[in-house]
Design a protein around this motif. Structure first.
Motif, short mmCIF file in Angstrom:
data_model
loop_
_atom_site.label_atom_id
_atom_site.label_comp_id
_atom_site.label_asym_id
_atom_site.label_seq_id
_atom_site.Cartn_x
_atom_site.Cartn_y
_atom_site.Cartn_z
N ASP A 84 35.11 -79.06 -6.06
CA ASP A 84 34.52 -79.18 -4.72
C ASP A 84 34.38 -80.63 -4.30
N CYS A 85 34.35 -81.49 -5.29
CA CYS A 85 33.96 -82.87 -5.04
C CYS A 85 34.58 -83.74 -6.13
N ILE A 86 34.96 -84.94 -5.78
CA ILE A 86 35.48 -85.89 -6.77
C ILE A 86 34.48 -87.05 -6.86
N ALA A 87 34.10 -87.41 -8.09
CA ALA A 87 33.11 -88.47 -8.28
C ALA A 87 33.71 -89.64 -9.04
N GLY A 88 33.20 -90.82 -8.78
CA GLY A 88 33.66 -92.00 -9.49
C GLY A 88 32.89 -93.22 -9.05
N PRO A 89 33.30 -94.38 -9.53
CA PRO A 89 32.64 -95.61 -9.10
C PRO A 89 33.04 -95.97 -7.66
N VAL A 90 32.26 -96.83 -7.02
CA VAL A 90 32.64 -97.36 -5.71
C VAL A 90 33.41 -98.66 -5.91
N THR A 91 32.94 -99.46 -6.86
CA THR A 91 33.52 -100.79 -7.06
C THR A 91 33.81 -101.00 -8.55
N SER A 130 38.94 -105.47 -5.41
CA SER A 130 37.61 -104.90 -5.17
C SER A 130 37.69 -103.55 -4.48
N ASP A 131 38.80 -103.30 -3.78
CA ASP A 131 38.93 -102.07 -2.99
C ASP A 131 39.61 -100.94 -3.77
N VAL A 132 39.82 -101.16 -5.06
CA VAL A 132 40.68 -100.25 -5.82
C VAL A 132 40.18 -98.79 -5.80
N TYR A 133 38.87 -98.57 -5.74
CA TYR A 133 38.34 -97.19 -5.76
C TYR A 133 38.09 -96.61 -4.38
N THR A 134 38.14 -97.45 -3.37
CA THR A 134 37.73 -96.97 -2.05
C THR A 134 38.89 -96.66 -1.11
N VAL A 135 40.06 -97.28 -1.33
CA VAL A 135 41.14 -97.13 -0.35
C VAL A 135 41.70 -95.71 -0.27
N MET A 136 41.56 -94.94 -1.35
CA MET A 136 42.13 -93.58 -1.36
C MET A 136 41.59 -92.73 -0.22
#
Lengths: 488, 97
Positions: free
Chosen positions: A397-404, A424-430
């Motif tokens: 239902d949801c994918i979790a991970g770090p922001v930065t 720095s954007d590696v986890y957020t651009v998706m």
């Protein structure tokens, strides 16, 4: 509790009871801004007269017993790439240093219709290009948790003023993480809604297939309240989705059961700070203790997302920023030799280094001979990344991970090395490449006392679910209640 | 795929982008853009044969409306931010000698 510490909901409650006037709350924040913002520099421009006049109007209407909007008398801040029809809209760029927008953004109209008070405009990386707010043409913003570190970016001003209680909430924009990353660095909550959920009419364009406006606040209920107000179809933005918008507050406190949370091993590989990995794992353990099933998923294309992003975002930027030609608005160089020279010199002196760098990169990848190898290739990998997410959401239902990948870094640390800063954007651009909604919530602090964020992502247009999942964590933890100690 | 770009190529790109660069900037951007392009080159590892490109994250199509006259900015508003105006017009340096 001190007045500035209140959440929007608490303040609205006090105002409704008549214990407090909007003028008192607004004046209190301006005094606080005067005292603390010189060190933080979250604001580029204050709208003191307009804000107090609006506060008085609301107080007067309230005293007459009129029905008021859900944000009646609540002071908020707006990122300075969103147009307000008074004061300046600069995008923190010298090229728009004196620009006065002739019209108001959809989101600003929506806040006004909800009877909010707008305190002023917040700092950002020039044209929202950056991850530290160091690329502002008008001075850096500092992180209230540690003035030697960056607040993140590009909505660094918005996140910093919310963290320092210099606004009850703020609006930001997110093209590759620009709401979520500063929210994580400043220990506040930040939501990038689904692409199309919020109208971008009046948002100065950066990457048109990626940009989305969203709220930054102190709590999840405040985020939900703000999303209720700014979400919805607007025919002035042709990418705005013509879909029903629910009430994000209605079921917010109802835990999601059953809940399957996907975690990709790829998120925890080299480059991720150990303390962040630990804090995110603890957050997952917490969800497991509430009965959530934690599912291992695979995101094999994760490592390519950043490369795709920097092709797509810069290509779109090079095209969008062609409008700054010194003719109709913005900076024009003094005494250009001729008509063509006016373009070259105005853009050379009006844009900062990072903006030039991105325009150049985008121009290059779109140019004859390189288009297929770079731009078209990136668009195809973008399709594959989207398919990765579609597949994952068949299982979870949801994918979790770090922001930065790291905690807030020191000012100046990465400014001479653009590629390192891009990481720095590696986890957020998706979330931007796929258009999915994603949220950053506080989930801990490093041993140096710097904030750590948890990122949650759900399916397109499922913000109701996303906010409920985030709320489960917030209700049982107190990270969001911790505050930076400000020197006066 | 060329891995690196030199200051001369940077100069050519800058002409396309209509931005004057100083000699220092040409040198600096050549190095930085080469680093970024080297990083981006990892995409060539992926086989994308037969994959449709994605230009927008969500399925959207053109939005049409009737061609009706609506509200728009007044001349005054439209010219208010112009660096130079001449009567009702934007003014620019002479285009033809």
């Amino acid at each position: 509790m001190e007045l500035h510490r209140l959440t929007i909901q608490q303040l609205a409650g006090e105002l409704a009871k008549g214990q407090l006037s909007s003028r008192q709350a607004t004046e209190h924040l301006f005094q606080r801004i005067e005292r603390h913002d010189p060190a933080i520099h979250g604001y580029l421009e204050l709208h003191q007269d307009a804000a107090l006049a609006q506060a008085d109007r609301i107080d007067k209407r309230r005293s007459k017993g009129e029905t008021l909007g859900p944000l009646a008398g609540v002071p908020l801040a707006i990122k300075d790439n969103i147009c307000i029809s008074h004061g300046r809209t600069t995008c923190a760029s010298k090229i728009l240093g004196n620009f006065q927008a002739p019209y108001e953004a959809h989101v600003v109209q929506a806040l006004n219709a909800a009877d909010a008070v707008i305190l002023g405009k917040t700092n950002l990386d020039e044209f929202a290009m950056g991850a530290s707010t160091e690329n502002s043409g008008f001075g850096v913003t500092r992180n209230p948790w540690n003035l030697q570190t960056v607040p993140g970016g590009s909505s660094g001003g918005s996140a910093a003023v919310v963290a320092a209680d210099l606004a009850y909430a703020a609006l930001g924009s997110d093209t590759g993480g620009s709401i979520r990353q500063p929210a994580a660095f400043c220990s506040v909550v930040g939501l990038k809604p689904t692409y199309g959920r919020v109208s971008r009419y009046g948002l100065v364009a950066f990457g048109s297939s990626l940009d989305q406006i969203g709220p930054i606040a102190k709590t999840i209920p405040d985020l939900a309240l703000l999303l209720n107000i700014i979400a919805g179809h607007d025919r002035r933005d042709s990418t705005s989705a013509d879909l029903e918008v629910g009430d994000y507050l209605a079921n917010l406190d109802k835990p999601v059961k059953p809940l399957r949370i996907g975690v990709a091993g790829e998120y925890f590989q080299e480059g991720l700070d150990k303390e962040i990995a630990q804090a995110v794992r603890q957050a997952l353990d917490f969800y497991a203790s509430l009965g959530a099933e934690i599912v291992d998923i695979s995101m094999p294309l994760n490592k390519y997302a950043l490369a795709v992003y920097y092709i797509v975002a810069t290509a779109e930027a090079s095209s969008n920023l062609a409008r700054y030609d010194g003719v109709r608005y913005g900076y024009r160089d003094k005494d250009p030799k001729d008509y063509i020279d006016m373009y070259y010199t105005s853009r050379a002196h009006g844009f900062g280094a990072e903006v030039k760098r991105r325009i150049m990169l985008g121009t290059y990848t779109l140019s004859a001979g390189y288009y297929d190898a770079y731009y078209l290739k990136a668009l195809k990998v973008r399709t594959l990344i989207r398919q990765d997410f579609d597949k994952a959401f068949e299982q979870v239902d949801c994918i979790a991970g770090p922001v930065t990948p790291t905690p807030p870094f020191r000012l100046g640390e990465k400014i001479d090395d653009p590629l390192t800063l891009y990481l720095s954007d590696v986890y957020t651009v998706m979330a931007n490449l796929t258009g999915l909604p994603a949220i950053s919530i506080p989930c801990g602090f490093s041993s140096a006392g710097l904030p750590i964020g948890l990122q949650l992502t759900t399916k397109a247009f499922s913000e109701e679910l996303l906010l409920r999942i985030a709320r489960m964590f917030e209700q049982a933890t107190d990270y969001h209640l911790q505050k930076p100690k400000l020197q006066s | 795929m060329p891995a690196k770009i030199d200051p001369d190529q940077v100069r050519r790109i800058a002409r396309l982008a209509r931005i004057n660069l100083t000699t220092d900037e040409l040198e600096q951007f050549a190095g930085q853009l080469s680093d970024i392009l080297n990083y981006i080159d990892q995409l060539s590892e992926l086989n994308t044969e037969g994959v449709e490109p994605t230009t927008h994250p969500l399925k959207i199509s053109n939005v049409f409306r009737q061609d009706q006259i609506g509200q728009s900015l007044s001349n005054e508003q439209a010219l208010a931010n112009a660096p130079r105006t001449h009567g009702d017009f934007f003014a620019v340096p002479k285009v033809l000698e």
